[in-house]
Design an enzyme around this catalytic site. Structure first.
Site, mmCIF file in Angstrom:
data_model
loop_
_atom_site.group_PDB
_atom_site.id
_atom_site.type_symbol
_atom_site.label_atom_id
_atom_site.label_comp_id
_atom_site.label_asym_id
_atom_site.label_seq_id
_atom_site.Cartn_x
_atom_site.Cartn_y
_atom_site.Cartn_z
ATOM 1 N N SER A 3 7.064 -1.653 3.439
ATOM 2 C CA SER A 3 5.798 -1.321 2.798
ATOM 3 C C SER A 3 4.664 -1.780 3.707
ATOM 4 O O SER A 3 4.600 -1.364 4.860
ATOM 5 C CB SER A 3 5.724 -1.961 1.406
ATOM 6 O OG SER A 3 4.587 -1.484 0.710
ATOM 7 N N THR A 4 3.801 -2.680 3.232
ATOM 8 C CA THR A 4 2.636 -3.111 3.992
ATOM 9 C C THR A 4 3.044 -3.629 5.375
ATOM 10 O O THR A 4 3.862 -4.528 5.483
ATOM 11 C CB THR A 4 1.889 -4.220 3.222
ATOM 12 O OG1 THR A 4 1.677 -3.784 1.888
ATOM 13 C CG2 THR A 4 0.565 -4.553 3.897
ATOM 14 N N HIS A 29 6.781 2.920 2.045
ATOM 15 C CA HIS A 29 5.782 3.242 1.019
ATOM 16 C C HIS A 29 4.592 3.888 1.720
ATOM 17 O O HIS A 29 3.882 3.222 2.469
ATOM 18 C CB HIS A 29 5.324 1.982 0.286
ATOM 19 C CG HIS A 29 6.413 1.302 -0.489
ATOM 20 N ND1 HIS A 29 6.307 -0.009 -0.886
ATOM 21 C CD2 HIS A 29 7.614 1.745 -0.943
ATOM 22 C CE1 HIS A 29 7.398 -0.345 -1.555
ATOM 23 N NE2 HIS A 29 8.207 0.699 -1.601
ATOM 24 N N MET A 122 4.793 -5.849 0.466
ATOM 25 C CA MET A 122 4.356 -6.574 -0.714
ATOM 26 C C MET A 122 5.280 -6.248 -1.882
ATOM 27 O O MET A 122 5.763 -5.129 -2.000
ATOM 28 C CB MET A 122 2.928 -6.126 -1.040
ATOM 29 C CG MET A 122 2.166 -7.033 -1.972
ATOM 30 S SD MET A 122 0.455 -6.445 -2.148
ATOM 31 C CE MET A 122 -0.105 -6.456 -0.453
ATOM 32 N N ASP A 125 10.289 -4.522 -4.153
ATOM 33 C CA ASP A 125 11.066 -3.292 -4.003
ATOM 34 C C ASP A 125 12.114 -3.478 -2.903
ATOM 35 O O ASP A 125 11.815 -3.929 -1.813
ATOM 36 C CB ASP A 125 10.153 -2.112 -3.658
ATOM 37 C CG ASP A 125 10.884 -0.781 -3.662
ATOM 38 O OD1 ASP A 125 11.953 -0.682 -4.308
ATOM 39 O OD2 ASP A 125 10.384 0.162 -3.021
#
Length: 183
Positions: A3-4, A29, A122, A125
């Site tokens: 993600s991030t 993501h 973050m 997940d």
């Protein structure tokens, strides 16, 4: 799964993978309008072929499939053939695509034939799916805190007990290749 900070982390790992690496499936993501260009950019930088996944694509040696934004990507199997299913569905951990959706199907259909990697991001997940993968015989790697932009997803996977190796981002590809040689 990432993600991030994941676009750079994924690039770091994939650009170090040899051309003959077994097929790789990736959930980052990312909104729908960016995943195709992300895959295209990676394709220009990597030895492996990289493309945005389409429903029914076969997971093939030397190829990376990136989950399209706003669609979950699931691993499926028919005999010896692994392929992906790309579909809509409810958000999981506020995400679509979600790492857990992919990892849970990898656990079910690939089991010990898989290596899981969770990168910077973050939230949580991927943590439950990674534990499922480990319980099914997969070997899993998490990015370490020092090299993560956000240590949420890797930390959750480590805390749940689904991680076998914690690595600096610059060592994940080499560790993966090493693990592949023992499979």
């Amino acid at each position: 799964g990432a993600s991030t900070g994941g676009t750079e982390a994924i690039k770091n790992v994939l650009t170090r993978m040899p051309v003959n690496t077994p097929g790789i499936v990736v959930v980052q993501h990312m909104p729908a309008q960016f995943t195709a260009s992300f895959a295209q950019r990676l394709n220009e930088l990597c030895q492996m072929r990289v493309k945005e996944a389409q429903n029914g694509d076969t997971v093939t040696n030397g190829e990376v499939l990136i989950a399209p934004g706003n669609y979950h990507m699931l691993l499926k199997r028919s005999g010896a053939r692994y392929y992906v299913e790309v579909k809509k569905g409810p958000l999981v951990h506020y995400q679509r695509p979600a790492v857990d959706v992919l990892f849970k199907t990898v656990a079910r259909y690939a089991g010990a034939n898989a290596i899981g990697i969770i990168l910077t991001g973050m939230g949580k997940d991927g943590a439950a799916g990674m534990l499922d993968m480990k319980n099914a015989g997969a070997v899993n790697i998490a990015q370490d805190e020092r090299s993560s932009v956000v240590f949420g997803m890797p930390k959750e996977a480590i805390n749940m007990g689904g991680v076998d190796h914690v690595q600096d981002i610059h060592c994940i590809a080499e560790k993966t290749v090493s693990l592949l040689q023992t499979m």
